[in-house]
Write a protein that holds these residues in place. Structure first.
Motif, mmCIF file in Angstrom:
data_model
loop_
_atom_site.group_PDB
_atom_site.id
_atom_site.type_symbol
_atom_site.label_atom_id
_atom_site.label_comp_id
_atom_site.label_asym_id
_atom_site.label_seq_id
_atom_site.Cartn_x
_atom_site.Cartn_y
_atom_site.Cartn_z
ATOM 1 N N LEU A 1 10.791 -3.028 4.058
ATOM 2 C CA LEU A 1 12.157 -2.546 3.946
ATOM 3 C C LEU A 1 12.230 -1.096 3.477
ATOM 4 C CD1 LEU A 1 14.170 -5.507 2.393
ATOM 5 C CD2 LEU A 1 14.378 -4.569 4.680
ATOM 6 N N LEU A 2 11.294 -0.660 2.680
ATOM 7 C CA LEU A 2 11.366 0.694 2.139
ATOM 8 C C LEU A 2 11.002 1.777 3.141
ATOM 9 C CD1 LEU A 2 9.882 0.079 -1.405
ATOM 10 C CD2 LEU A 2 12.272 0.267 -0.751
ATOM 11 N N ALA A 3 10.320 1.411 4.214
ATOM 12 C CA ALA A 3 9.948 2.416 5.210
ATOM 13 C C ALA A 3 11.164 2.915 5.985
ATOM 14 C CB ALA A 3 8.908 1.843 6.163
ATOM 15 N N ILE A 4 12.126 2.056 6.216
ATOM 16 C CA ILE A 4 13.297 2.459 7.000
ATOM 17 C C ILE A 4 14.167 3.459 6.241
ATOM 18 C CG2 ILE A 4 15.427 1.625 8.091
ATOM 19 C CD1 ILE A 4 13.759 -0.822 8.983
ATOM 20 N N PRO A 5 14.515 3.202 4.965
ATOM 21 C CA PRO A 5 15.306 4.232 4.276
ATOM 22 C C PRO A 5 14.533 5.528 4.055
ATOM 23 C CG PRO A 5 14.792 2.443 2.768
ATOM 24 C CD PRO A 5 14.360 2.007 4.145
ATOM 25 N N ALA A 6 13.230 5.474 4.150
ATOM 26 C CA ALA A 6 12.445 6.711 4.058
ATOM 27 C C ALA A 6 12.466 7.455 5.392
ATOM 28 C CB ALA A 6 11.013 6.400 3.652
ATOM 29 N N THR B 1 5.931 5.059 -4.127
ATOM 30 C CA THR B 1 4.504 5.292 -3.906
ATOM 31 C C THR B 1 3.699 4.883 -5.129
ATOM 32 O OG1 THR B 1 5.080 7.141 -2.480
ATOM 33 C CG2 THR B 1 2.816 7.046 -3.260
ATOM 34 N N MET B 2 4.151 5.301 -6.297
ATOM 35 C CA MET B 2 3.435 5.003 -7.533
ATOM 36 C C MET B 2 3.397 3.493 -7.796
ATOM 37 S SD MET B 2 4.515 5.808 -11.477
ATOM 38 C CE MET B 2 5.936 4.775 -11.371
ATOM 39 N N LEU B 3 4.538 2.859 -7.718
ATOM 40 C CA LEU B 3 4.614 1.448 -8.092
ATOM 41 C C LEU B 3 4.070 0.507 -7.019
ATOM 42 C CD1 LEU B 3 7.989 1.179 -9.997
ATOM 43 C CD2 LEU B 3 5.673 1.182 -10.916
ATOM 44 N N SER B 4 4.120 0.912 -5.760
ATOM 45 C CA SER B 4 3.621 0.022 -4.710
ATOM 46 C C SER B 4 2.160 -0.338 -4.928
ATOM 47 C CB SER B 4 3.790 0.668 -3.333
ATOM 48 O OG SER B 4 5.141 0.805 -3.024
ATOM 49 N N GLY B 5 1.343 0.657 -5.230
ATOM 50 C CA GLY B 5 -0.066 0.387 -5.478
ATOM 51 C C GLY B 5 -0.287 -0.464 -6.717
ATOM 52 N N ALA B 6 0.433 -0.139 -7.778
ATOM 53 C CA ALA B 6 0.280 -0.900 -9.033
ATOM 54 C C ALA B 6 0.766 -2.337 -8.868
ATOM 55 C CB ALA B 6 1.054 -0.206 -10.154
ATOM 56 N N MET B 7 1.862 -2.516 -8.163
ATOM 57 C CA MET B 7 2.383 -3.864 -7.963
ATOM 58 C C MET B 7 1.510 -4.645 -6.978
ATOM 59 S SD MET B 7 6.435 -2.992 -8.013
ATOM 60 C CE MET B 7 7.174 -4.555 -8.460
ATOM 61 N N SER B 8 0.902 -3.961 -6.032
ATOM 62 C CA SER B 8 -0.023 -4.629 -5.107
ATOM 63 C C SER B 8 -1.212 -5.212 -5.859
ATOM 64 C CB SER B 8 -0.523 -3.650 -4.054
ATOM 65 O OG SER B 8 0.525 -3.178 -3.277
ATOM 66 N N LEU C 1 -2.514 -5.392 5.454
ATOM 67 C CA LEU C 1 -1.121 -5.765 5.687
ATOM 68 C C LEU C 1 -0.172 -4.718 5.107
ATOM 69 C CD1 LEU C 1 0.778 -7.991 6.775
ATOM 70 C CD2 LEU C 1 0.773 -8.936 4.467
ATOM 71 N N MET C 2 -0.469 -4.259 3.903
ATOM 72 C CA MET C 2 0.426 -3.311 3.247
ATOM 73 C C MET C 2 0.355 -1.915 3.852
ATOM 74 S SD MET C 2 0.402 -4.607 -0.649
ATOM 75 C CE MET C 2 1.834 -3.654 -1.070
ATOM 76 N N SER C 3 -0.672 -1.627 4.626
ATOM 77 C CA SER C 3 -0.719 -0.319 5.272
ATOM 78 C C SER C 3 -0.155 -0.368 6.690
ATOM 79 C CB SER C 3 -2.140 0.232 5.280
ATOM 80 O OG SER C 3 -2.952 -0.482 6.171
ATOM 81 N N ILE C 4 -0.211 -1.513 7.359
ATOM 82 C CA ILE C 4 0.259 -1.594 8.743
ATOM 83 C C ILE C 4 1.752 -1.892 8.833
ATOM 84 C CG2 ILE C 4 -0.236 -4.033 9.202
ATOM 85 C CD1 ILE C 4 -1.050 -1.246 11.643
ATOM 86 N N VAL C 5 2.284 -2.707 7.956
ATOM 87 C CA VAL C 5 3.702 -3.083 8.036
ATOM 88 C C VAL C 5 4.623 -1.868 7.948
ATOM 89 C CG1 VAL C 5 5.548 -4.360 6.873
ATOM 90 C CG2 VAL C 5 3.361 -5.467 7.334
ATOM 91 N N PRO C 6 4.429 -0.942 6.999
ATOM 92 C CA PRO C 6 5.311 0.234 6.981
ATOM 93 C C PRO C 6 5.239 1.066 8.257
ATOM 94 C CG PRO C 6 4.142 0.062 4.905
ATOM 95 C CD PRO C 6 3.545 -0.952 5.835
ATOM 96 N N LYS C 7 4.082 1.111 8.878
ATOM 97 C CA LYS C 7 3.961 1.865 10.130
ATOM 98 C C LYS C 7 4.816 1.240 11.228
ATOM 99 C CE LYS C 7 -0.620 3.709 9.125
ATOM 100 N NZ LYS C 7 -0.680 3.396 7.738
ATOM 101 N N PHE C 8 4.838 -0.075 11.293
ATOM 102 C CA PHE C 8 5.678 -0.741 12.280
ATOM 103 C C PHE C 8 7.163 -0.558 11.973
ATOM 104 C CE2 PHE C 8 1.838 -3.341 13.291
ATOM 105 C CZ PHE C 8 1.767 -3.002 14.630
#
Length: 182
Positions: A1-6, A99-106, A128-135
């Protein structure tokens, strides 16, 4: 969801600057720079706050800035460069939190998964976490341009139709705010 507003504001910024604010293309670079710099300057603050209040609370706080900032972008009109700069600073404050929290929460999710399953699956989660934002970025970049084209956007025209201008405002400001809210 965060890739679209970006993706949406990044794709639409040149159009928003030209047709909504009505200033030269140089303002696009200035607004993007202000957005990015404010995010980097605020990053140490967010890091301390995440340590003190928890990652989830800071993630939600940053989301509130994204939602309110997106809504406030609807107020920008012709010649409102000062307001646009101020809002880019405001919205930019939360830009690096994801960006900061995504890695820590992952890392937390991977540890929790190990607790539940007994398996270490960093590779699967990482992939999964690197491909989904690209799609998600593909429709986030293509759909707004298709919408503008469908509404009658004329490339390099000095003005656009009211329908194009309204859709541009919605997709630049409110649609990212709604995705941030979700």
């Amino acid at each position: 969801l965060l890739a679209i507003p970006a993706a949406l504001p990044g794709v639409l910024m040149p159009f928003f600057v030209q047709y909504t604010i009505g200033v030269s293309a140089g303002w696009t670079a200035a607004l993007i720079l202000v957005y990015l710099v404010s995010g980097f300057v605020a990053l140490p603050f967010w890091t301390r706050m995440a340590q003190r209040h928890g990652k989830r609370a800071i993630f939600l706080c940053a989301g509130a800035i994204g939602v309110s900032g997106g809504g406030l972008m609807m107020l920008i009109g012709p010649g409102d460069t000062a307001l646009a700069l101020a809002l880019e600073v405001y919205v930019g404050l939360q830009s690096q939190v994801w960006t900061m929290l995504s890695g820590a929460m992952s890392a937390d999710i991977i540890d929790y998964d190990e607790l539940l399953t007994g398996k270490r699956r960093e590779g699967q989660f990482g992939a999964l976490m690197s491909i989904v934002p690209k799609f998600a970025m593909i429709p986030g970049a293509a759909i707004p341009l298709a919408v503008l084209g469908g509404l009658g956007y004329v490339p390099n025209a000095s003005t656009q139709s009211p329908e194009v201008l309204y859709a541009l405002r919605l997709m630049f400001a409110l649609v990212p705010a709604l995705f941030n809210a979700a």
